[in-house]
Write a protein that holds these residues in place. Structure first.
Motif, short mmCIF file in Angstrom:
data_model
loop_
_atom_site.label_atom_id
_atom_site.label_comp_id
_atom_site.label_asym_id
_atom_site.label_seq_id
_atom_site.Cartn_x
_atom_site.Cartn_y
_atom_site.Cartn_z
N ALA A 143 27.04 17.51 39.12
CA ALA A 143 25.74 17.88 39.67
C ALA A 143 25.89 18.97 40.72
CB ALA A 143 25.05 16.65 40.26
N TRP A 144 26.93 18.88 41.54
CA TRP A 144 27.19 19.93 42.54
C TRP A 144 27.54 21.23 41.86
CZ3 TRP A 144 25.76 20.77 47.16
CH2 TRP A 144 25.43 19.70 47.96
N LYS A 145 28.21 21.15 40.75
CA LYS A 145 28.54 22.35 39.99
C LYS A 145 27.26 23.06 39.58
CE LYS A 145 30.66 23.69 35.64
NZ LYS A 145 31.29 23.20 34.44
N VAL A 170 24.37 22.90 41.13
CA VAL A 170 23.74 23.47 42.32
C VAL A 170 24.40 24.79 42.68
CG1 VAL A 170 23.44 23.16 44.80
CG2 VAL A 170 22.97 21.26 43.25
N ILE A 171 25.72 24.82 42.68
CA ILE A 171 26.45 26.01 43.08
C ILE A 171 26.26 27.15 42.06
CG2 ILE A 171 28.79 26.95 43.38
CD1 ILE A 171 29.43 24.36 44.89
N ASN A 172 26.19 26.79 40.79
CA ASN A 172 26.02 27.81 39.75
C ASN A 172 24.56 28.12 39.46
OD1 ASN A 172 28.78 28.16 39.32
ND2 ASN A 172 28.87 26.39 37.96
N HIS A 173 23.64 27.52 40.23
CA HIS A 173 22.19 27.74 40.09
C HIS A 173 21.72 27.48 38.67
CE1 HIS A 173 22.27 29.36 44.10
NE2 HIS A 173 23.17 30.24 43.74
N GLU A 174 22.17 26.38 38.11
CA GLU A 174 21.77 26.03 36.74
C GLU A 174 20.55 25.16 36.74
OE1 GLU A 174 25.26 24.20 35.02
OE2 GLU A 174 26.34 26.06 35.09
N VAL A 191 34.14 21.31 40.57
CA VAL A 191 32.83 21.89 40.84
C VAL A 191 32.78 23.37 40.47
CG1 VAL A 191 31.26 22.52 42.71
CG2 VAL A 191 32.14 20.20 42.55
N PHE A 192 33.85 24.08 40.75
CA PHE A 192 33.88 25.51 40.45
C PHE A 192 34.41 25.80 39.04
CE2 PHE A 192 33.37 25.69 44.99
CZ PHE A 192 32.50 26.75 45.15
#
Length: 124
Positions: free
Chosen positions: A116-118, A120-124, A95-96
């Protein structure tokens, strides 16, 4: 905690061999993720988070309190054996976008969910 510091901790935990040391650092990482409103903005997003990372769904009232959600997640990690801890670490690495997980047994569906979580975390 900054995202860079979080990434450094994930790299550190991935290299550790002792399960207790891994768990201690994972507690901090999960705490930072849950309490960071810059990574996950809405509490309602945590329903997918717990399903995708821990494979569990809690009752609705748990997701209304980040503190209660954290307690439940830490309790799960405490009960994990080495294999489950390593799977959780592999998911965090993916994810990171740190580096590909080693010996990952994730199928393509799990990979899609984590990617998909990646986003969300990276605000893409």
């Amino acid at each position: 905690m900054s995202k860079n510091h979080l990434i450094k901790n994930i790299v550190i935990v991935a290299d550790l061999k002792n399960i207790e040391d891994k768990k201690i650092i994972l507690y901090g990482i999960i705490t930072d993720i849950i309490f960071s409103s810059s990574l996950i903005k809405k509490n309602s997003d945590f329903q997918n988070f717990t399903q995708d990372f821990f494979g569990v769904q809690f009752k609705g009232y748990v997701y209304k309190s980040r503190t209660l959600l954290l307690a439940r997640c830490l309790r799960l990690i405490e009960k994990y054996d080495l294999e489950k801890v390593n799977v959780l670490i592999d998911k965090l690495l993916l994810v990171f976008n740190i580096h590909p997980p080693k010996n990952s047994k994730n199928n393509s569906k799990n990979l899609d969910v984590l990617l998909a979580w990646k986003k969300v975390i990276n605000h893409e």
